[in-house]
Design a protein around this motif. Structure first.
Motif, PDB file in Angstrom:
ATOM      1  N   UNK A 119     -19.443  44.997   6.379  1.00 55.27           N
ATOM      2  CA  UNK A 119     -19.770  44.807   5.110  1.00 55.27           C
ATOM      3  C   UNK A 119     -21.536  44.526   5.266  1.00 55.27           C
ATOM      4  N   UNK A 120     -21.629  43.322   5.698  1.00 59.80           N
ATOM      5  CA  UNK A 120     -23.074  42.627   6.421  1.00 59.80           C
ATOM      6  C   UNK A 120     -23.856  44.259   7.092  1.00 59.80           C
ATOM      7  N   UNK A 121     -23.657  44.245   7.988  1.00 59.20           N
ATOM      8  CA  UNK A 121     -23.695  45.661   8.953  1.00 59.20           C
ATOM      9  C   UNK A 121     -24.015  46.500   7.935  1.00 59.20           C
ATOM     10  N   UNK A 122     -23.607  47.094   7.706  1.00 61.38           N
ATOM     11  CA  UNK A 122     -23.535  48.444   6.515  1.00 61.38           C
ATOM     12  C   UNK A 122     -24.876  48.053   5.580  1.00 61.38           C
ATOM     13  N   UNK A 123     -24.782  46.960   4.884  1.00 62.59           N
ATOM     14  CA  UNK A 123     -26.207  45.998   4.151  1.00 62.59           C
ATOM     15  C   UNK A 123     -27.089  46.131   4.275  1.00 62.59           C
TER      16      UNK A 123
END
Length: 477
Positions: A119-123
């Motif tokens: 999720x953090x890398x998606x952001x």
């Protein structure tokens, strides 16, 4: 004094014809923006199932949203400027690749840590996609009807993506499980990424100034701290020590950023640009329309399910109507803007949004309220869509191509912050009220007042006069 526009209106209302290549470029850029908008909402309905499957506690589930919001909002301005300096297409493609790979990781997650990493890398990927995609759009399509139409389509899909995510999230989770919501995002990236390199032109500033590292550090730190504080407060109130500490830290870093930018020869954010009336007041209108509309959607979701006892699917249908009418608004908004100008359209849209939110104060416990809720929120969303498109045009028009990444970075930062702040600032009044219906009415009343007040401020700030047609260049201060 009113200006005679008899000879100029037909040209303003002409619908520009786009070439096949222009349409393909617009498809790639809008599909990427739609994908990011979808990510904001598609996972919400799936959170309880996800938590059970991965062993995440209820309090930990907020990180499924916060892990995405922190980097996606925190790095927007930085990545917008990096794209200006080193190539927008290059950074856009890197963001797409990272977003796609991160979505695969989130789909295959085996424990909370791997999921939150995805999720953090998606952001982080979204933070690269959004400002560079917007600046590629504004530099590809010349200022005027063609850009207005492109921004209209982009704004429609941005709004539609958020709504479609709410409906699709529940359907996918019930049918295929929560992992399918992340798999859908992987599919979008897989479709868009192969098309982009051959279609998108590279663009950057003609010179290669130094990156403002102190400005980048302070503004990114400020945005990360503020988004964390507001996201956490939405679930745990403003009384928590970490919320208070990060909120103060964010404000101090923001003050430090302003000081740094005023003393730097090549600043990350041009303070003269922020002093442009169109940039300052246009972004205020954007901030209010996003934050207040996200709050309305939040409290209506609670109201429909907990007061009227509608199912998640039935609630999704209400917002499905909202999405359809938003799409209709996106088709006609550029024509309205062509006739009345973006400033007057922005003010009128805010007035309409505020008035229709006020109409929701008539909601009660009878099932007839479903029809009132559906009609009012859908029409308010049409006005909201008009505000989104007109504020984007207001802020970016008249800005040189070499500063488009900065201008669109401000636009997209306003969107992200707006989506983030509304719910913790107002939505908490509904969730903490002893009587939910009373709390919903309180939130809607404050929401309507704030939108209408913003309409007055923007009208004064942009010097919008009734009966006058805009002739002053939008970039004028």
């Amino acid at each position: 004094m009113a200006i005679d526009t008899t000879d100029t209106l037909p040209d303003a209302l002409d619908t520009p014809r786009l070439s096949t290549r222009d349409k393909l470029v617009l498809f790639v850029l809008c599909a990427a923006q739609f994908m990011v908008a979808l990510d904001f909402s598609v996972l919400n309905v799936a959170l309880p199932v996800l938590g059970t499957d991965l062993g995440m506690s209820r309090s930990a589930l907020q990180w499924a949203v916060t892990a995405f919001a922190l980097p996606s909002g925190g790095f927007l301005l930085l990545f917008g400027r990096v794209g200006d300096l080193f190539g927008r297409r290059r950074l856009f493609l890197a963001g797409l690749a990272l977003f796609g790979a991160a979505s695969v990781l989130a789909t295959l997650a085996w424990d909370p840590a791997s999921f939150l990493t995805g999720r953090a890398l998606q952001g982080l990927g979204a933070a690269a996609i959004v400002p560079t995609g917007m600046s590629l759009l504004t530099t590809t399509f010349p200022e005027g009807p063609a850009r207005d139409r492109a921004l209209g389509i982009s704004g429609t899909l941005l709004s539609l993506g958020f709504t479609v995510g709410m409906v699709a999230g529940g359907t996918l989770t019930d049918t295929f499980g929560w992992r399918s919501t992340m798999g859908l995002l992987s599919l979008f990236a897989l479709i868009v990424l192969p098309l982009a390199p051959g279609l998108l032109p590279e663009s950057r500033t003609p010179d290669r100034p130094r990156l403002d590292v102190p400005g980048a550090v302070t503004v990114t730190g400020a945005l990360l701290a503020l988004i964390y504080a507001l996201s956490t407060a939405a679930d745990h109130s403003f009384g928590r020590a970490d919320v208070v500490i990060t909120l103060i830290a964010g404000l101090l870093l923001l003050a430090a950023f302003v000081t740094v930018e005023s003393r730097t020869a090549q600043p990350l954010v041009s303070l003269p640009m922020l002093r442009r009336r169109t940039v300052a007041w246009g972004n205020l209108g954007g901030l209010v329309t996003f934050s207040m509309m996200s709050t309305v959607v939040f409290v209506l979701t609670l109201y429909l399910q907990e007061v009227l006892h509608l199912s998640a699917f039935e609630t999704g249908l209400v917002f499905g109507v909202q999405g359809v009418l938003s799409a209709v608004a996106g088709v006609y908004a550029p024509r309205v803007i062509g006739r009345y100008g973006p400033r007057r359209t922005l003010v009128g849209s805010l007035v309409g949004q505020g008035a229709l939110i006020a109409a929701l104060l008539g909601l009660g416990t009878g099932h007839w309220s479903v029809w009132l809720a559906t009609a009012a929120v859908s029409l308010a969303s049409m006005c909201h869509l008009g505000a989104i498109i007109s504020y984007g045009i207001t802020v970016t028009s008249g800005v040189p191509d070499e500063e488009q990444g900065l201008a669109t970075g401000l636009v997209t930062s306003t969107q992200q912050v707006g989506i983030t702040v509304g719910i913790p600032l107002l939505g908490v009044l509904a969730t903490t009220s002893p009587d939910l219906l009373t709390g919903v009415h309180t939130v809607l009343a404050l929401d309507a007042v704030l939108v209408l007040a913003a309409a007055v401020l923007v009208a004064v700030g942009l010097r919008v006069r009734s009966g006058a047609v805009e002739t002053q260049p939008l970039g004028a201060r």
